[in-house]
Scaffold this motif. Structure first.
Motif, PDB file in Angstrom:
ATOM      1  N   VAL A 156     -16.578  18.645 -12.802  1.00 37.21           N
ATOM      2  CA  VAL A 156     -17.223  17.485 -12.185  1.00 37.21           C
ATOM      3  C   VAL A 156     -18.732  17.703 -12.093  1.00 37.21           C
ATOM      4  O   VAL A 156     -19.533  16.791 -12.368  1.00 37.21           O
ATOM      5  CB  VAL A 156     -16.626  17.229 -10.782  1.00 37.21           C
ATOM      6  CG1 VAL A 156     -17.384  16.096 -10.086  1.00 37.21           C
ATOM      7  CG2 VAL A 156     -15.147  16.892 -10.887  1.00 37.21           C
ATOM      8  N   THR A 157     -19.125  18.928 -11.723  1.00 39.49           N
ATOM      9  CA  THR A 157     -20.554  19.255 -11.626  1.00 39.49           C
ATOM     10  C   THR A 157     -21.241  19.108 -12.975  1.00 39.49           C
ATOM     11  O   THR A 157     -22.338  18.544 -13.076  1.00 39.49           O
ATOM     12  CB  THR A 157     -20.742  20.689 -11.103  1.00 39.49           C
ATOM     13  OG1 THR A 157     -20.128  20.802  -9.818  1.00 39.49           O
ATOM     14  CG2 THR A 157     -22.214  21.042 -11.011  1.00 39.49           C
ATOM     15  N   LEU A 158     -20.594  19.609 -14.015  1.00 40.80           N
ATOM     16  CA  LEU A 158     -21.179  19.526 -15.351  1.00 40.80           C
ATOM     17  C   LEU A 158     -21.309  18.080 -15.797  1.00 40.80           C
ATOM     18  O   LEU A 158     -22.306  17.707 -16.423  1.00 40.80           O
ATOM     19  CB  LEU A 158     -20.315  20.318 -16.331  1.00 40.80           C
ATOM     20  CG  LEU A 158     -20.933  20.610 -17.703  1.00 40.80           C
ATOM     21  CD1 LEU A 158     -22.206  21.433 -17.558  1.00 40.80           C
ATOM     22  CD2 LEU A 158     -19.936  21.345 -18.593  1.00 40.80           C
ATOM     23  N   ALA A 159     -20.313  17.255 -15.459  1.00 41.24           N
ATOM     24  CA  ALA A 159     -20.397  15.824 -15.797  1.00 41.24           C
ATOM     25  C   ALA A 159     -21.563  15.178 -15.052  1.00 41.24           C
ATOM     26  O   ALA A 159     -22.296  14.355 -15.621  1.00 41.24           O
ATOM     27  CB  ALA A 159     -19.087  15.128 -15.447  1.00 41.24           C
ATOM     28  N   ASP A 205     -24.739   1.989 -23.148  1.00 40.46           N
ATOM     29  CA  ASP A 205     -24.161   2.201 -24.481  1.00 40.46           C
ATOM     30  C   ASP A 205     -24.595   3.545 -25.056  1.00 40.46           C
ATOM     31  O   ASP A 205     -23.791   4.268 -25.661  1.00 40.46           O
ATOM     32  CB  ASP A 205     -24.572   1.071 -25.425  1.00 40.46           C
ATOM     33  CG  ASP A 205     -23.862  -0.237 -25.102  1.00 40.46           C
ATOM     34  OD1 ASP A 205     -22.839  -0.179 -24.403  1.00 40.46           O
ATOM     35  OD2 ASP A 205     -24.348  -1.301 -25.536  1.00 40.46           O
ATOM     36  N   GLN A 206     -25.867   3.889 -24.871  1.00 39.35           N
ATOM     37  CA  GLN A 206     -26.358   5.173 -25.362  1.00 39.35           C
ATOM     38  C   GLN A 206     -25.587   6.326 -24.720  1.00 39.35           C
ATOM     39  O   GLN A 206     -25.200   7.276 -25.405  1.00 39.35           O
ATOM     40  CB  GLN A 206     -27.855   5.321 -25.057  1.00 39.35           C
ATOM     41  CG  GLN A 206     -28.758   4.421 -25.870  1.00 39.35           C
ATOM     42  CD  GLN A 206     -30.221   4.672 -25.555  1.00 39.35           C
ATOM     43  OE1 GLN A 206     -30.676   5.814 -25.510  1.00 39.35           O
ATOM     44  NE2 GLN A 206     -30.974   3.620 -25.325  1.00 39.35           N
ATOM     45  N   PHE A 207     -25.387   6.231 -23.405  1.00 38.74           N
ATOM     46  CA  PHE A 207     -24.686   7.318 -22.720  1.00 38.74           C
ATOM     47  C   PHE A 207     -23.229   7.425 -23.168  1.00 38.74           C
ATOM     48  O   PHE A 207     -22.721   8.534 -23.392  1.00 38.74           O
ATOM     49  CB  PHE A 207     -24.744   7.118 -21.204  1.00 38.74           C
ATOM     50  CG  PHE A 207     -24.006   8.192 -20.453  1.00 38.74           C
ATOM     51  CD1 PHE A 207     -24.557   9.451 -20.279  1.00 38.74           C
ATOM     52  CD2 PHE A 207     -22.733   7.950 -19.934  1.00 38.74           C
ATOM     53  CE1 PHE A 207     -23.872  10.457 -19.608  1.00 38.74           C
ATOM     54  CE2 PHE A 207     -22.042   8.939 -19.261  1.00 38.74           C
ATOM     55  CZ  PHE A 207     -22.614  10.196 -19.092  1.00 38.74           C
ATOM     56  N   LEU A 208     -22.554   6.296 -23.282  1.00 39.98           N
ATOM     57  CA  LEU A 208     -21.151   6.325 -23.691  1.00 39.98           C
ATOM     58  C   LEU A 208     -20.997   6.899 -25.093  1.00 39.98           C
ATOM     59  O   LEU A 208     -20.062   7.673 -25.359  1.00 39.98           O
ATOM     60  CB  LEU A 208     -20.557   4.918 -23.611  1.00 39.98           C
ATOM     61  CG  LEU A 208     -20.404   4.331 -22.192  1.00 39.98           C
ATOM     62  CD1 LEU A 208     -19.887   2.897 -22.258  1.00 39.98           C
ATOM     63  CD2 LEU A 208     -19.474   5.200 -21.351  1.00 39.98           C
ATOM     64  N   ILE A 209     -21.911   6.513 -25.990  1.00 42.06           N
ATOM     65  CA  ILE A 209     -21.852   7.058 -27.350  1.00 42.06           C
ATOM     66  C   ILE A 209     -22.107   8.566 -27.336  1.00 42.06           C
ATOM     67  O   ILE A 209     -21.384   9.348 -27.977  1.00 42.06           O
ATOM     68  CB  ILE A 209     -22.875   6.339 -28.260  1.00 42.06           C
ATOM     69  CG1 ILE A 209     -22.480   4.874 -28.449  1.00 42.06           C
ATOM     70  CG2 ILE A 209     -22.985   7.046 -29.600  1.00 42.06           C
ATOM     71  CD1 ILE A 209     -23.520   4.043 -29.159  1.00 42.06           C
ATOM     72  N   TRP A 210     -23.141   8.966 -26.584  1.00 48.53           N
ATOM     73  CA  TRP A 210     -23.473  10.400 -26.511  1.00 48.53           C
ATOM     74  C   TRP A 210     -22.337  11.209 -25.865  1.00 48.53           C
ATOM     75  O   TRP A 210     -21.974  12.277 -26.354  1.00 48.53           O
ATOM     76  CB  TRP A 210     -24.767  10.586 -25.721  1.00 48.53           C
ATOM     77  CG  TRP A 210     -25.129  12.023 -25.503  1.00 48.53           C
ATOM     78  CD1 TRP A 210     -25.500  12.937 -26.446  1.00 48.53           C
ATOM     79  CD2 TRP A 210     -25.151  12.726 -24.251  1.00 48.53           C
ATOM     80  NE1 TRP A 210     -25.756  14.158 -25.858  1.00 48.53           N
ATOM     81  CE2 TRP A 210     -25.548  14.053 -24.523  1.00 48.53           C
ATOM     82  CE3 TRP A 210     -24.883  12.342 -22.940  1.00 48.53           C
ATOM     83  CZ2 TRP A 210     -25.676  15.010 -23.509  1.00 48.53           C
ATOM     84  CZ3 TRP A 210     -25.017  13.298 -21.930  1.00 48.53           C
ATOM     85  CH2 TRP A 210     -25.403  14.609 -22.224  1.00 48.53           C
ATOM     86  N   ALA A 211     -21.769  10.680 -24.770  1.00 46.55           N
ATOM     87  CA  ALA A 211     -20.690  11.387 -24.091  1.00 46.55           C
ATOM     88  C   ALA A 211     -19.465  11.502 -24.991  1.00 46.55           C
ATOM     89  O   ALA A 211     -18.814  12.555 -25.045  1.00 46.55           O
ATOM     90  CB  ALA A 211     -20.324  10.668 -22.787  1.00 46.55           C
ATOM     91  N   LEU A 254     -17.926  15.130 -26.365  1.00 41.51           N
ATOM     92  CA  LEU A 254     -16.564  15.604 -26.157  1.00 41.51           C
ATOM     93  C   LEU A 254     -15.921  16.086 -27.450  1.00 41.51           C
ATOM     94  O   LEU A 254     -14.973  16.873 -27.421  1.00 41.51           O
ATOM     95  CB  LEU A 254     -15.714  14.490 -25.529  1.00 41.51           C
ATOM     96  CG  LEU A 254     -16.081  14.110 -24.088  1.00 41.51           C
ATOM     97  CD1 LEU A 254     -15.246  12.923 -23.619  1.00 41.51           C
ATOM     98  CD2 LEU A 254     -15.896  15.298 -23.156  1.00 41.51           C
ATOM     99  N   THR A 255     -16.423  15.639 -28.568  1.00 41.32           N
ATOM    100  CA  THR A 255     -15.911  16.105 -29.866  1.00 41.32           C
ATOM    101  C   THR A 255     -16.729  17.268 -30.422  1.00 41.32           C
ATOM    102  O   THR A 255     -16.486  17.721 -31.535  1.00 41.32           O
ATOM    103  CB  THR A 255     -15.912  14.954 -30.884  1.00 41.32           C
ATOM    104  OG1 THR A 255     -17.265  14.536 -31.137  1.00 41.32           O
ATOM    105  CG2 THR A 255     -15.108  13.779 -30.370  1.00 41.32           C
ATOM    106  N   GLY A 256     -17.707  17.726 -29.634  1.00 39.19           N
ATOM    107  CA  GLY A 256     -18.529  18.854 -30.078  1.00 39.19           C
ATOM    108  C   GLY A 256     -19.781  18.459 -30.818  1.00 39.19           C
ATOM    109  O   GLY A 256     -20.497  19.320 -31.334  1.00 39.19           O
ATOM    110  N   ASP A 257     -20.091  17.156 -30.855  1.00 45.10           N
ATOM    111  CA  ASP A 257     -21.284  16.674 -31.543  1.00 45.10           C
ATOM    112  C   ASP A 257     -22.352  16.337 -30.507  1.00 45.10           C
ATOM    113  O   ASP A 257     -22.243  15.342 -29.790  1.00 45.10           O
ATOM    114  CB  ASP A 257     -20.949  15.438 -32.376  1.00 45.10           C
ATOM    115  CG  ASP A 257     -22.150  14.899 -33.148  1.00 45.10           C
ATOM    116  OD1 ASP A 257     -23.205  15.572 -33.155  1.00 45.10           O
ATOM    117  OD2 ASP A 257     -22.037  13.805 -33.733  1.00 45.10           O
ATOM    118  N   PHE A 258     -23.376  17.178 -30.406  1.00 48.38           N
ATOM    119  CA  PHE A 258     -24.445  16.962 -29.436  1.00 48.38           C
ATOM    120  C   PHE A 258     -25.648  16.250 -30.050  1.00 48.38           C
ATOM    121  O   PHE A 258     -26.703  16.192 -29.441  1.00 48.38           O
ATOM    122  CB  PHE A 258     -24.887  18.300 -28.834  1.00 48.38           C
ATOM    123  CG  PHE A 258     -23.936  18.837 -27.810  1.00 48.38           C
ATOM    124  CD1 PHE A 258     -24.235  18.777 -26.467  1.00 48.38           C
ATOM    125  CD2 PHE A 258     -22.725  19.399 -28.190  1.00 48.38           C
ATOM    126  CE1 PHE A 258     -23.358  19.269 -25.511  1.00 48.38           C
ATOM    127  CE2 PHE A 258     -21.840  19.881 -27.245  1.00 48.38           C
ATOM    128  CZ  PHE A 258     -22.148  19.826 -25.908  1.00 48.38           C
TER     129      PHE A 258
END
Length: 336
Positions: free
Chosen positions: A15-18, A64-70, A74-78
């Motif tokens: 939760v902290t990391l999120a 939208d930017q955050f949802l795409i980035w998040a 989660l798939t390992g693509d930063f």
């Protein structure tokens, strides 16, 4: 019960990391300035700018930017670094070993020095020598790591040039290692020429980071030792004929470690933060040096990846301290 506690800590860590991810994402975009401006060439047209914004997703809403980035994260693509045009994961993975080796070597040096100072000061507590040690330790406590770094550069790099002041390894050496853990792999491969060269480059940044932490450890450990020296088991050890050093080392020290361990874990996170400035001073190719470049260039994907990497390291350190506290304290083990 203990494993349940650790499980709760792990869940809270997620939760902290999120939360860290959300905060750093929003704050970076709230800061004035357009990262695309760092990339465009002179004479770029509005269409060129719009194409770059679309490529990095800056033409979308913040949500939208955050949802795409998040989702990608989660798939390992930063993402891709704006300034270096390389994958963020690859860049961070390439610099992480250097920072980890530097930080853990500094931790080992700090623990050794801090423990030695605390034990010696406790042994000489009724002598003027003990007061002198405490005074010197207090002065060391007031000096931040970047001041130590600058002092070492001036003394050991300029006045008496015996150590290299920049880099991680002599460019002439080509170890051909599989990993970027140069110090560890050189020891495992018995390449002591590489080990010596890497240590010579790490010496000044290591001690610059270690000395402030050593001063903290010495002060807290001495306080815990003095408290332990008043306990009955120490008096009993004296009655059995143990010398003062033996009483401190064999009886008092192991009971004074636990409160010092907790503080050392917290201070180690500050040590990791201190690598940012120290690595810059010594041009040490670690995450800290990369973080400063990323901030200067407004490289948002790289900054986000670095902040999350440091966040994961901080969380792992705290979890490790909790596990060690359970392993050292018999009452916590019995409770589990």
């Amino acid at each position: 019960m203990i494993w349940r506690m650790l499980g709760i800590r792990l869940a809270l860590s997620v939760v902290t990391l999120a939360g860290v991810a959300v905060i750093v994402f929003v704050l970076l975009r709230a800061v004035p300035g357009n990262p695309i401006a760092m990339m465009i060439a002179p004479g770029a047209t509005a269409a060129d700018i719009a194409a770059l914004e679309a490529r990095y997703g800056f033409d979308r809403s913040l949500v939208d930017q955050f949802l795409i980035w998040a989702g990608d994260m989660l798939t390992g693509d930063f993402g891709t670094s704006i300034s270096l045009r390389q994958d963020v994961v690859t860049l961070v993975a390439g610099r992480l070993p250097a920072t980890l080796e530097l930080a853990f070597l500094a931790l080992i040096v700090a623990v050794v020095i801090g423990t030695a100072i605390a034990v010696l000061s406790t042994r000489l507590r009724e002598n003027w020598t003990g007061d002198a040690i405490d005074t010197a330790n207090g002065l060391s406590l007031a000096i931040p790591e970047f001041i130590w770094a600058l002092a070492f550069v001036f003394l050991l790099g300029v006045i008496w040039p015996v150590l290299p002041v920049s880099g991680r390894i002599d460019p002439v050496l080509d170890p051909g290692f599989v990993t970027d853990f140069l110090l560890i792999e050189s020891l495992l491969r018995f390449r002591f020429d590489v080990t010596a060269d890497v240590l010579s480059h790490m010496a000044m940044p290591t001690f610059a980071l270690a000395l402030p932490l050593a001063a903290v450890i010495a002060r807290v450990l001495k306080s815990a030792l003095l408290e332990a020296m008043a306990q009955e088991y120490v008096i009993l050890a004296r009655l059995k004929g143990f010398g003062e050093f033996a009483v401190i080392w064999r009886e008092a020290l192991r009971n004074a470690v636990l409160p010092t361990l907790a503080l050392t874990g917290v201070q180690f996170t500050f040590l990791l933060g201190g690598t940012v400035i120290v690595e810059r001073i010594f041009a040490y190719p670690g995450l800290g040096n990369m973080a400063i470049d990323a901030v200067i260039n407004r490289d948002l994907p790289l900054i986000q990846g670095l902040v999350l990497t440091f966040g994961v390291m901080f969380i792992l350190i705290n979890l490790t301290v909790d596990v060690l506290a359970v392993a050292i304290n018999p009452r916590l083990r019995d409770a589990g």
